[in-house]
Design a protein around this motif. Structure first.
Motif, PDB file in Angstrom:
ATOM      1  N   GLN A 149       7.793   1.650  -8.480  1.00  0.00           N
ATOM      2  CA  GLN A 149       7.117   0.627  -9.276  1.00  0.00           C
ATOM      3  C   GLN A 149       7.902  -0.679  -9.259  1.00  0.00           C
ATOM      4  N   ARG A 160       0.826  -1.209   0.000  1.00  0.00           N
ATOM      5  CA  ARG A 160       0.000   0.000   0.000  1.00  0.00           C
ATOM      6  C   ARG A 160       0.859   1.258   0.000  1.00  0.00           C
ATOM      7  N   LEU A 214       7.406  -2.242  -5.898  1.00  0.00           N
ATOM      8  CA  LEU A 214       6.049  -2.786  -5.817  1.00  0.00           C
ATOM      9  C   LEU A 214       5.959  -4.109  -6.572  1.00  0.00           C
ATOM     10  N   SER A 252       5.285  -7.653  -4.818  1.00  0.00           N
ATOM     11  CA  SER A 252       4.077  -8.367  -5.247  1.00  0.00           C
ATOM     12  C   SER A 252       4.398  -9.793  -5.656  1.00  0.00           C
ATOM     13  N   HIS A 269       1.001   6.915  -6.692  1.00  0.00           N
ATOM     14  CA  HIS A 269      -0.113   7.834  -6.950  1.00  0.00           C
ATOM     15  C   HIS A 269       0.281   9.276  -6.650  1.00  0.00           C
ATOM     16  N   ARG A 276       2.212   1.760  -3.482  1.00  0.00           N
ATOM     17  CA  ARG A 276       1.109   2.187  -4.347  1.00  0.00           C
ATOM     18  C   ARG A 276       0.767   3.653  -4.096  1.00  0.00           C
ATOM     19  N   ASP A 277       0.672   4.039  -2.825  1.00  0.00           N
ATOM     20  CA  ASP A 277       0.349   5.419  -2.484  1.00  0.00           C
ATOM     21  C   ASP A 277       1.429   6.382  -2.968  1.00  0.00           C
TER      22      ASP A 277
END
Length: 71
Positions: free
Chosen positions: A43, A10, A46, A50, A17, A13-14
């Motif tokens: 990225q 998260r 992440l 993931s 953004h 991701r935040d």
């Protein structure tokens, strides 16, 4: 352990953004290059996290896309 990994996902991701929102503002070339580099790093982190957190993939039936169009 999973909760910690989800929190890290998260956070990445935040951050991505936030960087995208910043890119929509007026920036110098130097600032834009820095933000693009940081966004690429976030990225990558992440994607790596993931893949390590969810090391499986779900198969997609060959006709799944065709059926979705007719629904």
């Amino acid at each position: 352990m999973l909760d910690e990994k989800l929190a890290r996902l998260r956070a990445h991701r935040d951050n991505i953004h936030r960087y995208r929102r910043l890119l929509a503002t007026q920036l110098s070339d130097l600032e834009r290059a820095y933000i693009m580099r940081r966004m690429d790093e976030e990225q990558s982190a992440l994607n790596s996290l993931s893949e390590n957190t969810f090391p499986f993939t779900l198969p997609v039936p060959p006709n799944a896309a065709g059926r979705a169009e007719h629904v």
